[in-house]
Enzyme design. Structure first.
Site, PDB file in Angstrom:
ATOM      1  N   SER A 127     -31.694  15.534   9.394  1.00  0.00           N
ATOM      2  CA  SER A 127     -32.936  16.162   9.864  1.00  0.00           C
ATOM      3  C   SER A 127     -32.780  16.622  11.315  1.00  0.00           C
ATOM      4  O   SER A 127     -31.909  16.130  12.043  1.00  0.00           O
ATOM      5  CB  SER A 127     -34.082  15.159   9.779  1.00  0.00           C
ATOM      6  OG  SER A 127     -33.847  14.103  10.696  1.00  0.00           O
ATOM      7  N   ASP A 186       4.848  -3.821   9.808  1.00  0.00           N
ATOM      8  CA  ASP A 186       5.552  -3.476  11.050  1.00  0.00           C
ATOM      9  C   ASP A 186       6.050  -4.716  11.793  1.00  0.00           C
ATOM     10  O   ASP A 186       7.137  -4.717  12.360  1.00  0.00           O
ATOM     11  CB  ASP A 186       4.610  -2.675  11.961  1.00  0.00           C
ATOM     12  CG  ASP A 186       4.230  -1.357  11.319  1.00  0.00           C
ATOM     13  OD1 ASP A 186       5.137  -0.560  11.030  1.00  0.00           O
ATOM     14  OD2 ASP A 186       3.036  -1.129  11.073  1.00  0.00           O
ATOM     15  N   GLU A 187       5.253  -5.784  11.779  1.00  0.00           N
ATOM     16  CA  GLU A 187       5.596  -6.946  12.606  1.00  0.00           C
ATOM     17  C   GLU A 187       6.750  -7.776  12.035  1.00  0.00           C
ATOM     18  O   GLU A 187       7.286  -8.626  12.730  1.00  0.00           O
ATOM     19  CB  GLU A 187       4.351  -7.813  12.859  1.00  0.00           C
ATOM     20  CG  GLU A 187       3.741  -8.480  11.647  1.00  0.00           C
ATOM     21  CD  GLU A 187       2.817  -7.570  10.835  1.00  0.00           C
ATOM     22  OE1 GLU A 187       2.743  -6.357  11.106  1.00  0.00           O
ATOM     23  OE2 GLU A 187       2.188  -8.094   9.903  1.00  0.00           O
ATOM     24  N   SER A 215       0.820  -1.211   0.000  1.00  0.00           N
ATOM     25  CA  SER A 215       0.000   0.000   0.000  1.00  0.00           C
ATOM     26  C   SER A 215       0.858   1.268   0.000  1.00  0.00           C
ATOM     27  O   SER A 215       0.798   2.080  -0.921  1.00  0.00           O
ATOM     28  CB  SER A 215      -0.909  -0.047   1.235  1.00  0.00           C
ATOM     29  OG  SER A 215      -1.659   1.134   1.340  1.00  0.00           O
ATOM     30  N   GLU A 274      -6.526   4.084  16.124  1.00  0.00           N
ATOM     31  CA  GLU A 274      -7.060   2.934  15.384  1.00  0.00           C
ATOM     32  C   GLU A 274      -7.770   1.949  16.317  1.00  0.00           C
ATOM     33  O   GLU A 274      -8.755   1.329  15.930  1.00  0.00           O
ATOM     34  CB  GLU A 274      -5.969   2.257  14.530  1.00  0.00           C
ATOM     35  CG  GLU A 274      -4.854   1.598  15.292  1.00  0.00           C
ATOM     36  CD  GLU A 274      -3.582   1.416  14.455  1.00  0.00           C
ATOM     37  OE1 GLU A 274      -3.441   2.073  13.412  1.00  0.00           O
ATOM     38  OE2 GLU A 274      -2.723   0.621  14.863  1.00  0.00           O
ATOM     39  N   HIS A 318       5.794   4.689  10.168  1.00  0.00           N
ATOM     40  CA  HIS A 318       5.109   4.469  11.444  1.00  0.00           C
ATOM     41  C   HIS A 318       6.190   4.157  12.475  1.00  0.00           C
ATOM     42  O   HIS A 318       7.188   3.510  12.147  1.00  0.00           O
ATOM     43  CB  HIS A 318       4.118   3.313  11.303  1.00  0.00           C
ATOM     44  CG  HIS A 318       3.403   2.940  12.579  1.00  0.00           C
ATOM     45  ND1 HIS A 318       2.855   3.869  13.431  1.00  0.00           N
ATOM     46  CD2 HIS A 318       3.154   1.733  13.134  1.00  0.00           C
ATOM     47  CE1 HIS A 318       2.301   3.241  14.460  1.00  0.00           C
ATOM     48  NE2 HIS A 318       2.473   1.949  14.308  1.00  0.00           N
ATOM     49  N   ASP A 343      -1.290   6.983  17.059  1.00  0.00           N
ATOM     50  CA  ASP A 343      -1.752   6.153  15.942  1.00  0.00           C
ATOM     51  C   ASP A 343      -2.411   4.880  16.474  1.00  0.00           C
ATOM     52  O   ASP A 343      -3.507   4.508  16.059  1.00  0.00           O
ATOM     53  CB  ASP A 343      -0.564   5.813  15.039  1.00  0.00           C
ATOM     54  CG  ASP A 343      -0.988   5.046  13.802  1.00  0.00           C
ATOM     55  OD1 ASP A 343      -1.552   5.677  12.896  1.00  0.00           O
ATOM     56  OD2 ASP A 343      -0.766   3.826  13.752  1.00  0.00           O
TER      57      ASP A 343
HETATM   58  P1  NDP Z   1       1.600  -3.716   3.010  1.00  0.00           P
HETATM   59  O1  NDP Z   1       1.125  -4.875   3.787  1.00  0.00           O
HETATM   60  O2  NDP Z   1       0.661  -3.080   2.052  1.00  0.00           O
HETATM   61  O3  NDP Z   1       2.905  -4.104   2.159  1.00  0.00           O
HETATM   62  C1  NDP Z   1       3.787  -5.013   2.623  1.00  0.00           C
HETATM   63  C2  NDP Z   1       5.028  -5.103   1.732  1.00  0.00           C
HETATM   64  O4  NDP Z   1       6.036  -5.649   2.580  1.00  0.00           O
HETATM   65  C3  NDP Z   1       4.866  -6.027   0.556  1.00  0.00           C
HETATM   66  O5  NDP Z   1       5.544  -5.542  -0.576  1.00  0.00           O
HETATM   67  C4  NDP Z   1       5.519  -7.307   1.074  1.00  0.00           C
HETATM   68  O6  NDP Z   1       6.206  -8.063   0.137  1.00  0.00           O
HETATM   69  C5  NDP Z   1       6.587  -6.762   1.979  1.00  0.00           C
HETATM   70  N1  NDP Z   1       6.992  -7.777   2.965  1.00  0.00           N
HETATM   71  C6  NDP Z   1       6.222  -8.364   3.917  1.00  0.00           C
HETATM   72  N2  NDP Z   1       6.932  -9.239   4.637  1.00  0.00           N
HETATM   73  C7  NDP Z   1       8.194  -9.186   4.117  1.00  0.00           C
HETATM   74  C8  NDP Z   1       9.396  -9.865   4.436  1.00  0.00           C
HETATM   75  N3  NDP Z   1       9.454 -10.763   5.427  1.00  0.00           N
HETATM   76  N4  NDP Z   1      10.499  -9.571   3.702  1.00  0.00           N
HETATM   77  C9  NDP Z   1      10.458  -8.654   2.715  1.00  0.00           C
HETATM   78  N5  NDP Z   1       9.339  -7.994   2.365  1.00  0.00           N
HETATM   79  C10 NDP Z   1       8.226  -8.258   3.068  1.00  0.00           C
HETATM   80  O7  NDP Z   1       2.194  -2.653   4.043  1.00  0.00           O
HETATM   81  P2  NDP Z   1       1.695  -1.152   4.306  1.00  0.00           P
HETATM   82  O8  NDP Z   1       2.039  -0.326   3.125  1.00  0.00           O
HETATM   83  O9  NDP Z   1       0.305  -1.163   4.822  1.00  0.00           O
HETATM   84  O10 NDP Z   1       2.628  -0.744   5.545  1.00  0.00           O
HETATM   85  C11 NDP Z   1       3.969  -0.358   5.381  1.00  0.00           C
HETATM   86  C12 NDP Z   1       4.334   0.625   6.488  1.00  0.00           C
HETATM   87  O11 NDP Z   1       3.574   1.822   6.313  1.00  0.00           O
HETATM   88  C13 NDP Z   1       4.047   0.141   7.896  1.00  0.00           C
HETATM   89  O12 NDP Z   1       5.043   0.644   8.747  1.00  0.00           O
HETATM   90  C14 NDP Z   1       2.710   0.818   8.233  1.00  0.00           C
HETATM   91  O13 NDP Z   1       2.516   1.015   9.616  1.00  0.00           O
HETATM   92  C15 NDP Z   1       2.910   2.139   7.527  1.00  0.00           C
HETATM   93  N6  NDP Z   1       1.673   2.852   7.205  1.00  0.00           N
HETATM   94  C16 NDP Z   1       0.701   2.213   6.483  1.00  0.00           C
HETATM   95  C17 NDP Z   1      -0.446   2.902   6.126  1.00  0.00           C
HETATM   96  C18 NDP Z   1      -1.442   2.263   5.218  1.00  0.00           C
HETATM   97  O14 NDP Z   1      -2.327   2.973   4.792  1.00  0.00           O
HETATM   98  N7  NDP Z   1      -1.398   1.002   4.875  1.00  0.00           N
HETATM   99  C19 NDP Z   1      -0.678   4.295   6.552  1.00  0.00           C
HETATM  100  C20 NDP Z   1       0.478   4.916   7.192  1.00  0.00           C
HETATM  101  C21 NDP Z   1       1.593   4.177   7.529  1.00  0.00           C
HETATM  102  P3  NDP Z   1       5.585  -8.924  -1.052  1.00  0.00           P
HETATM  103  O15 NDP Z   1       5.512  -7.919  -2.161  1.00  0.00           O
HETATM  104  O16 NDP Z   1       6.601  -9.961  -1.273  1.00  0.00           O
HETATM  105  O17 NDP Z   1       4.252  -9.429  -0.571  1.00  0.00           O
HETATM  106 MG    MG Z   2      -1.575   2.312  12.504  1.00  0.00          MG
HETATM  107 MG    MG Z   3      -3.081   5.495  11.450  1.00  0.00          MG
END
Ligand code: NDP
Ligand code: MG
Ligand code: MG
Length: 339
Positions: A252, A83-84, A27, A195, A108, A191
């Site tokens: 209303s 994050d995890e 995302s 949530e 984050h 944050d």
């Molecule tokens: P997504 O779940 O959308 O994307 C995850 C990405 O991480 C994918 O490309 C995935 O790879 C990759 N990934 C997952 N596990 C591994 C691993 N073990 N090794 C390498 N790559 C890995 O994440 P978000 O965009 O939601 O979140 C990203 C950060 O942004 C977080 O810190 C979140 O807190 C922060 N954030 C998110 C928001 C949101 O709207 N979603 C808003 C504001 C902050 P693959 O392509 O191989 O599946």
């Molecule tokens: Mg959050």
């Molecule tokens: Mg948030």
């Protein structure tokens, strides 16, 4: 009052000659990578071998490397994976490839706030956190707008960390909407609180209780869905645009009177705030973070069973059927097509 920055306060030239490695292409990752590329920055995407997003990022004109190679290549390494998993990936692939003067960036603060990642001293550590989903970060940028962002600096090793962070946020379009200065500490805690109590935990449970109350009283589930779930967005859109005042103007007077007499009856403020303070306290003292980290180490049994049960809930099943006939253009935001 919080300090705010706008485009005039940000100097994109702080990114000149800097290579930016975006780790992850989900995302946020796809939005940051594409927006920075369109802003003229030198970007690559770091992904694990076999990632389903590898070919996708390449088809969008981006260089793609393994996470370790991207971390080595980049002067700025932005962590946009879940994050995890960040702490493990950081230890294995990022830390060995960080050199003095690099910047490590986050959207984050969880892993810094709860010391899951402890960066070395010679590295800048900053946050560029859009306050909106990644697909909106991309679609607003393309439309010439932006999503507001938070900026924070945890380590200012080069002395330029703020300038670099603000330039980065300008590059993803956030400075068009406004950038609020904060800390990793405050961003993480607010944050998580938002949530858990209001946006996700609060809203979903409120809608679910409303839906169940009507259905248990013998009303049609479709009716309960429209009243307690579908209309939520329409109401929130009004509040988002013009505050509760605009919503009250639009609904209303009967609805507004009901809001005043029944709202506090359903959510007695002192009791609700007492519960919210307990949630906040678990966030502040690390109890929530500890549980979430343990849940991930233990195979996510609770998380997965909750997710499976929710998918079977009548409000989701009935809603799924009704929404099939309510697909408008703006739903494409969630589509992979918008990447
Ligand atoms: P997504 O779940 O959308 O994307 C995850 C990405 O991480 C994918 O490309 C995935 O790879 C990759 N990934 C997952 N596990 C591994 C691993 N073990 N090794 C390498 N790559 C890995 O994440 P978000 O965009 O939601 O979140 C990203 C950060 O942004 C977080 O810190 C979140 O807190 C922060 N954030 C998110 C928001 C949101 O709207 N979603 C808003 C504001 C902050 P693959 O392509 O191989 O599946
Ligand atoms: Mg959050
Ligand atoms: Mg948030």
């Amino acid at each position: 009052m919080a300090k705010m920055y706008y485009e005039k306060d940000c100097d994109l030239s702080y990114l000149n000659g800097k290579k930016i490695a975006i780790i992850g292409y989900g995302s946020q990752g796809h939005a940051h990578a594409l927006n920075l590329k369109d802003s003229g920055c030198d970007v690559c995407v770091g992904l694990r071998q076999g990632s389903k997003n590898w070919a996708e990022a390449e088809s969008h004109g981006l260089k793609v490397m393994t996470v370790a190679d991207a971390a080595k290549w980049g002067d700025i390494v932005m962590m946009l994976i879940n994050d995890e998993v960040q702490a493990d990936v950081y230890k294995k692939d990022i830390a060995p490839n960080l050199v003095e003067g690099n910047a490590l960036a986050f959207a984050h603060g969880f892993n810094i706030r709860y010391q899951q990642i402890v960066p070395p001293a010679g590295v800048d550590v900053f946050m560029a956190a859009p306050k909106g989903p990644g697909h909106t970060v991309r679609s607003t940028y393309v439309a010439g707008k932006g999503v507001p962002c938070l900026v924070a600096v945890e380590q200012n090793a080069t002395g330029n960390a703020y300038k670099i962070a603000l330039a980065y946020i300008a590059g993803i379009g956030g400075a068009r909407a406004g950038v609020m200065e904060t800390t990793f500490h405050d961003e993480t805690e607010t944050d998580l609180f938002g949530e858990q109590t209001v946006l996700c935990g609060g809203v979903v449970d409120l809608m679910q209780c409303g839906f169940e109350t009507l259905v248990e009283a013998g009303y049609e589930p479709e009716n309960a869905y429209f009243e307690c779930i579908h209309e939520m967005k329409l109401i929130i859109d009004l509040i988002n645009k013009g505050g509760v005042g605009m919503m009250n103007f639009s609904i209303s007077d009967t609805a507004e009177y009901g809001e005043y007499v029944s709202g506090p009856r359903v959510l007695p403020h002192e009791e609700i705030k007492k519960n919210m303070r307990a949630v906040l306290s678990d966030i502040q003292d690390g109890t929530f973070a500890g549980k979430w980290i343990a849940e991930n180490k233990n195979g996510r049994t609770f998380f997965n069973s909750m997710r499976a049960n929710l998918a079977k809930h009548q409000m989701e099943v009935v809603g799924g059927e009704l929404r099939k006939n309510m697909i408008w253009g703006d739903d494409q935001d969630m589509d992979t097509a918008s990447k």
